[in-house]
Design an enzyme around this catalytic site. Structure first.
Site, PDB file in Angstrom:
ATOM      1  N   ASN A 102       0.866  -1.179   0.000  1.00  0.00           N
ATOM      2  CA  ASN A 102       0.000   0.000   0.000  1.00  0.00           C
ATOM      3  C   ASN A 102       0.905   1.233   0.000  1.00  0.00           C
ATOM      4  O   ASN A 102       1.510   1.555   1.006  1.00  0.00           O
ATOM      5  CB  ASN A 102      -0.888  -0.051   1.256  1.00  0.00           C
ATOM      6  CG  ASN A 102      -1.701   1.212   1.449  1.00  0.00           C
ATOM      7  OD1 ASN A 102      -1.819   2.034   0.540  1.00  0.00           O
ATOM      8  ND2 ASN A 102      -2.271   1.372   2.631  1.00  0.00           N
TER       9      ASN A 102
ATOM     10  N   HIS B  68      -9.396   0.938   4.867  1.00  0.00           N
ATOM     11  CA  HIS B  68      -8.099   1.106   5.530  1.00  0.00           C
ATOM     12  C   HIS B  68      -8.284   2.049   6.712  1.00  0.00           C
ATOM     13  O   HIS B  68      -9.082   2.993   6.642  1.00  0.00           O
ATOM     14  CB  HIS B  68      -7.067   1.673   4.544  1.00  0.00           C
ATOM     15  CG  HIS B  68      -5.695   1.678   5.136  1.00  0.00           C
ATOM     16  ND1 HIS B  68      -5.279   2.673   5.986  1.00  0.00           N
ATOM     17  CD2 HIS B  68      -4.673   0.804   5.029  1.00  0.00           C
ATOM     18  CE1 HIS B  68      -4.031   2.402   6.369  1.00  0.00           C
ATOM     19  NE2 HIS B  68      -3.651   1.276   5.806  1.00  0.00           N
TER      20      HIS B  68
ATOM     21  N   GLU C  91      -5.136  -5.005  10.725  1.00  0.00           N
ATOM     22  CA  GLU C  91      -4.149  -3.942  10.880  1.00  0.00           C
ATOM     23  C   GLU C  91      -4.414  -3.161  12.164  1.00  0.00           C
ATOM     24  O   GLU C  91      -5.237  -2.234  12.167  1.00  0.00           O
ATOM     25  CB  GLU C  91      -4.206  -2.990   9.685  1.00  0.00           C
ATOM     26  CG  GLU C  91      -3.856  -3.655   8.375  1.00  0.00           C
ATOM     27  CD  GLU C  91      -3.256  -2.656   7.391  1.00  0.00           C
ATOM     28  OE1 GLU C  91      -2.171  -2.918   6.894  1.00  0.00           O
ATOM     29  OE2 GLU C  91      -3.880  -1.605   7.158  1.00  0.00           O
TER      30      GLU C  91
ATOM     31  N   GLU D 173      -6.757   4.473   7.799  1.00  0.00           N
ATOM     32  CA  GLU D 173      -6.600   5.906   7.516  1.00  0.00           C
ATOM     33  C   GLU D 173      -7.850   6.500   6.866  1.00  0.00           C
ATOM     34  O   GLU D 173      -8.022   7.715   6.835  1.00  0.00           O
ATOM     35  CB  GLU D 173      -5.355   6.126   6.633  1.00  0.00           C
ATOM     36  CG  GLU D 173      -4.082   5.955   7.454  1.00  0.00           C
ATOM     37  CD  GLU D 173      -2.902   5.429   6.695  1.00  0.00           C
ATOM     38  OE1 GLU D 173      -2.864   5.523   5.465  1.00  0.00           O
ATOM     39  OE2 GLU D 173      -1.985   4.899   7.363  1.00  0.00           O
TER      40      GLU D 173
ATOM     41  N   SER E  89       3.695  -2.220  10.158  1.00  0.00           N
ATOM     42  CA  SER E  89       5.145  -2.276  10.330  1.00  0.00           C
ATOM     43  C   SER E  89       5.754  -3.626   9.944  1.00  0.00           C
ATOM     44  O   SER E  89       6.691  -4.107  10.583  1.00  0.00           O
ATOM     45  CB  SER E  89       5.534  -1.888  11.763  1.00  0.00           C
ATOM     46  OG  SER E  89       5.143  -0.546  12.033  1.00  0.00           O
TER      47      SER E  89
ATOM     48  N   LYS F 164       0.001   4.287  -0.240  1.00  0.00           N
ATOM     49  CA  LYS F 164      -0.638   5.475   0.339  1.00  0.00           C
ATOM     50  C   LYS F 164      -0.421   6.682  -0.577  1.00  0.00           C
ATOM     51  O   LYS F 164      -0.467   6.522  -1.788  1.00  0.00           O
ATOM     52  CB  LYS F 164      -0.107   5.704   1.765  1.00  0.00           C
ATOM     53  CG  LYS F 164      -0.181   4.416   2.599  1.00  0.00           C
ATOM     54  CD  LYS F 164       0.118   4.587   4.044  1.00  0.00           C
ATOM     55  CE  LYS F 164      -0.020   3.232   4.737  1.00  0.00           C
ATOM     56  NZ  LYS F 164       0.087   3.319   6.177  1.00  0.00           N
TER      57      LYS F 164
ATOM     58  N   GLY G  61       2.763   2.247  10.528  1.00  0.00           N
ATOM     59  CA  GLY G  61       3.692   3.358  10.304  1.00  0.00           C
ATOM     60  C   GLY G  61       4.457   3.775  11.543  1.00  0.00           C
ATOM     61  O   GLY G  61       5.124   4.805  11.543  1.00  0.00           O
TER      62      GLY G  61
HETATM   63  P1  PGA Z   1       3.086   0.205   7.505  1.00  0.00           P
HETATM   64  O1  PGA Z   1       1.614   0.433   6.919  1.00  0.00           O
HETATM   65  O2  PGA Z   1       3.614  -1.083   6.935  1.00  0.00           O
HETATM   66  O3  PGA Z   1       3.875   1.397   7.028  1.00  0.00           O
HETATM   67  O4  PGA Z   1       2.966   0.147   8.996  1.00  0.00           O
HETATM   68  C1  PGA Z   1       0.720  -0.644   6.764  1.00  0.00           C
HETATM   69  C2  PGA Z   1      -0.599  -0.181   6.202  1.00  0.00           C
HETATM   70  O5  PGA Z   1      -1.057   0.918   6.545  1.00  0.00           O
HETATM   71  O6  PGA Z   1      -1.235  -0.887   5.396  1.00  0.00           O
END
Ligand code: PGA
Length: 267
Positions: free
Chosen positions: A9, A95, A182, A97, A228, A11, A188
């Site tokens: 992803n 997601h 997640e 976010e 992560s 983003k 992140g």
């Molecule tokens: P990340 O993000 O691997 O940077 O923690 C995962 C995601 O948001 O799908």
């Protein structure tokens, strides 16, 4: 056997030319991989270029979001037919976010950062039902915030998000749905969920699918872990019973680290 699925992803990152450069580097690194499904979610504007650059390869491209109506007066939105037209084969739904508790954006609340766009369980469900009527494979994201985990609500939150997402879905459709567990606090942040705990919560999602749609559906549904995931922790996570793949943010932005995570999913 559930085929492992590693998805990246991106983003809000990468220009069209950066996406093309990634494809040129990444494609050869995974061209021999036939036992793992591989997906990339670029920004909308890069979908046609990335699909074209990866055309004929084993890497699929997807949209990070969409509106469930096909067309009409919906300024700023993109639809499933338009994603298909642009070359997408996959789509992300809900997601963290894009979500927000009770539909209220809460980017500034301590411990709740990362839920930005106010999406609800209701809209996640509408999107999943729409995606099941399209050619695109949906990845439905679920996961608790730090506050919800600290209050002991992890399982209830994840069960509820899973049940709400599946409202109106038939058992026969579940094999074409992917869930991604997640935990919001692990996205992140560099703070990966302990592998045993990630596996346990993925097991909760599987059991929820089974209790709603039957044991066979629970067995068939694929569940990714996200938060992560990096080359150095992927193998441990991917070896566990209920974790069928990974949804990777930061580590998917570099071809070599994303390719290493794909390799870690191989049997
Ligand atoms: P990340 O993000 O691997 O940077 O923690 C995962 C995601 O948001 O799908």
């Amino acid at each position: 056997m559930r085929t492992p699925f590693i998805a990246g992803n991106w983003k809000l990152n990468k220009t069209i030319s950066e996406a093309r450069a990634f494809a040129a580097e990444f494609g050869p690194l995974v061209q021999d991989v036939t036992d793992v499904q591989i997906g990339l979610f670029p920004v909308f504007t890069s979908i046609p270029a990335l699909s074209e650059a990866l055309g004929g390869s084993n890497v699929e491209v997807g949209g990070q979001d969409f509106y469930w109506k096909a067309s009409g007066a919906y300024t700023g939105e993109v639809s499933l037919p338009l994603l298909e037209d642009a070359g997408a084969k996959l789509v992300l739904i809900g997601h963290s976010e894009r979500r927000g508790r009770f539909g209220v954006p809460e980017p500034d609340l301590e411990g709740e950062a990362g839920r930005v766009f106010g999406e609800t369980d209701h809209s996640v469900n509408k999107k999943l039902l729409a995606a099941l009527g399209s050619s695109l494979t949906p990845i439905v994201c679920v996961g608790e915030t730090l506050t919800e985990r600290q209050n002991g609500h992890t399982d209830a939150v994840v069960e509820n998000q899973t049940v709400m997402a599946l409202d109106g879905v038939e058992a026969s459709q579940v094999a074409s749905i992917v869930f991604a567990y997640e935990p919001v606090w692990a996205i992140g942040t560099g703070e990966v969920c302990a592998a045993d705990e990630a596996n346990r919560v993925c097991g909760v999602i599987r059991a929820t699918v089974a209790s709603k749609l039957g044991a066979q559906a629970g067995e068939a549904v694929r569940i990714q872990y996200g938060g992560s995931v990096k080359p150095d922790n992927a193998r441990e996570l991917l070896a566990l019973e209920h974790i069928d793949g990974a949804l990777v943010g930061g580590a998917s932005l570099k071809a070599d680290s994303f390719a290493q995570i794909v390799q870690a999913a191989r049997g």
